[in-house]
Design an enzyme around this catalytic site. Structure first.
Site, mmCIF file in Angstrom:
data_model
loop_
_atom_site.group_PDB
_atom_site.id
_atom_site.type_symbol
_atom_site.label_atom_id
_atom_site.label_comp_id
_atom_site.label_asym_id
_atom_site.label_seq_id
_atom_site.Cartn_x
_atom_site.Cartn_y
_atom_site.Cartn_z
ATOM 1 N N PHE A 1 0.848 -1.194 0.000
ATOM 2 C CA PHE A 1 0.000 0.000 0.000
ATOM 3 C C PHE A 1 0.883 1.244 0.000
ATOM 4 C CE2 PHE A 1 -2.483 3.420 1.899
ATOM 5 C CZ PHE A 1 -3.637 3.355 1.135
ATOM 6 N N ASP B 1 9.219 2.814 1.671
ATOM 7 C CA ASP B 1 8.032 3.486 2.199
ATOM 8 C C ASP B 1 7.905 3.158 3.678
ATOM 9 O OD1 ASP B 1 5.465 4.162 3.024
ATOM 10 O OD2 ASP B 1 4.529 3.653 1.115
ATOM 11 N N LYS C 1 2.531 9.371 8.387
ATOM 12 C CA LYS C 1 1.682 9.048 9.550
ATOM 13 C C LYS C 1 2.151 9.600 10.912
ATOM 14 C CE LYS C 1 -1.156 5.344 7.790
ATOM 15 N NZ LYS C 1 -0.745 4.922 6.441
HETATM 16 C C1 LIG Z 1 -0.928 5.239 5.056
HETATM 17 C C2 LIG Z 1 0.106 4.854 4.102
HETATM 18 C C3 LIG Z 1 0.291 5.575 2.908
HETATM 19 C C4 LIG Z 1 -0.604 6.705 2.488
HETATM 20 O O1 LIG Z 1 -0.625 7.763 3.395
HETATM 21 P P1 LIG Z 1 -1.803 8.865 3.334
HETATM 22 O O2 LIG Z 1 -1.361 9.890 4.323
HETATM 23 O O3 LIG Z 1 -3.069 8.171 3.714
HETATM 24 O O4 LIG Z 1 -1.843 9.388 1.961
HETATM 25 C C5 LIG Z 1 1.331 5.191 2.091
HETATM 26 N N1 LIG Z 1 2.148 4.167 2.412
HETATM 27 C C6 LIG Z 1 1.988 3.455 3.548
HETATM 28 C C7 LIG Z 1 2.930 2.334 3.847
HETATM 29 C C8 LIG Z 1 0.960 3.767 4.415
HETATM 30 O O5 LIG Z 1 0.783 3.036 5.530
#
Ligand SMILES: *Cc1c(COP(=O)(O)O)cnc(C)c1O
Length: 406
Positions: free
Chosen positions: A142, A227, A256
């Protein structure tokens, strides 16, 4: 206004993309939040690994209030001290955790995780030589909901209705180094991976995976984009999850937990990626807003002052150990590190566990049909961990009962 009233109004005024959430929250303090009807909950999710210091932490409240009263916004047309200090702070945290020399490190600030990944995507395209247009990403990974980040997201159900994205992406299984070796060649600009797949249900790869990704990228010239939007900023007991693996990515994305509840994302470029963007290549009006940066500095200071990295490691082990010790037949495994745990269930009962937990006064998240996610504030105490694990047998019994066919 009652929860019922708020939910009804939500239903007509807001787009139905989240459904109508079951609980309307009104306020919080420490690790507790209260709903609009005055019911209290122990927060074991922290707004999806965001409220690093819990709710209303004095250091965050002070930093945000003072910065809002001093200078709330500048745009990117002006320099401001909280942004400079935060960028320096992040680069030094990455450096301090590295096993060798890092070269130059620089930061681009955004407002969210998706935007941090959009910046990373543009950055690696900018840095890539001609003919390097493919991106490799992971199944079930994700990376966000904006079009570029979504194109890299390995969940066809949420991705495919919105394509095509004009981006050539190859997906491989997370943790499968042989598949990655096959997929990455000299047509690839980058490999995007999470250290642990968060939204897939806190699924770690085997130890050594990130080192293999590093090696594959080194051998092919593709950029290694890590990420750490969910795993970063202390969640796993390290400043960043990659620091436990002794590797460095070329590009690191954060969001986050970084702002402790204020919207903030960051894309860090290392070595040649530090300066791959030229003037005018990218921008954001709000990104790195002074209030969010001040909040983030308070988060980082507090993690240090209160020893929250060690606490996350220790209390995370306590949490996982106590859950396993309950020995409930519904629980087959507790995964993850620090205060970031996936509780694997023997059946698709996660939604039932989430609602049973709420009835017992605890916020947890059904991240997958058979996985419950726990990501409490890093400030959680031993007593609060035990409050949850003490109630867990009743929570799970109730969920198992609900789940049983009538
Ligand atoms: C939450 C998340 C995102 C996206 O972040 P948003 O602030 O919701 O756009 C991208 N990568 C990872 C691994 C995430 O957990």
């Amino acid at each position: 206004m009652t929860s019922h009233e708020l939910r009804e109004r939500f239903e007509t005024a807001l787009m139905p993309t989240y459904g109508t959430p079951p609980i309307a929250l009104s306020h919080g303090e420490g690790r507790r939040v209260w709903d609009a009807d005055g019911r209290g909950y122990l927060d074991l999710l922290a707004g999806i690994a965001v409220s690093t210091l819990g709710h209303g932490h004095p250091a965050l409240v002070r930093a945000v209030s003072e910065q809002a009263a001093t200078l709330a916004h500048t745009s990117n047309l002006y320099v401001h001290e909280p942004g400079v200090r935060l960028a320096e702070r992040l680069t030094s945290l990455v450096r301090a955790g590295a096993t060798g020399p890092t070269g130059d490190i620089r930061v681009f600030f955004a407002n969210s995780g998706s935007e941090a990944n959009e910046a990373a995507l543009k950055l690696v395209k900018r840095a890539a030589g001609p003919g390097r247009t493919t991106i490799v990403s992971t199944d079930d990974g994700f990376h966000g909901r904006t079009s570029g980040a979504l194109a890299l997201t390995g969940k066809p159900a949420i991705r495919d209705p919105f394509g095509p994205f004009g981006l050539d992406v190859r997906f491989v299984a997370h943790g499968d180094t042989a598949a990655l070796r096959d997929a990455v060649d000299d047509t690839c600009a980058a490999v995007f991976v999470e250290p642990v797949q968060g939204e897939a249900g806190i699924r770690p790869a085997a130890p050594g995976y990130l080192a293999e990704v590093r090696e594959i990228c080194d051998n092919t010239g593709a950029a290694f984009v890590l990420d750490e939007i969910q795993s970063g900023v202390g969640r796993t007991g390290h400043w960043f999850a990659h620091q436990a693996e002794g590797i460095l990515p070329d590009v690191l994305t954060l969001a986050k937990g970084l702002g402790g509840g204020l919207p903030l994302g960051a894309c860090l470029g290392l070595g040649p990626y530090a300066s791959a963007f030229a003037k005018g290549d990218h921008g954001s009006t709000f990104g790195g807003n002074p209030v969010s940066c001040a909040a983030s500095l308070a988060v980082l200071d507090t993690i240090e002052v209160e020893g929250l990295l060690d606490a996350a490691a220790e209390l995370g082990d306590l949490l996982a150990g106590e859950i396993a010790a309950v020995g409930h037949p519904l629980v087959t495994e507790v995964r993850g590190a620090g205060l970031w745990r996936g509780v694997q269930l023997s059946s698709p009962a996660a939604a039932a566990v989430q609602s049973s937990a709420a009835e017992h006064g605890f916020l947890v998240n059904a991240v997958a049909p058979d996985v419950v996610r726990l990501a409490p504030p890093l400030t959680i105490t031993r007593e609060e961990v035990r409050e949850f694990t003490g109630a867990l047998p009743r929570i799970l019994d109730r969920a198992a009962g609900e789940e049983r066919p009538a």
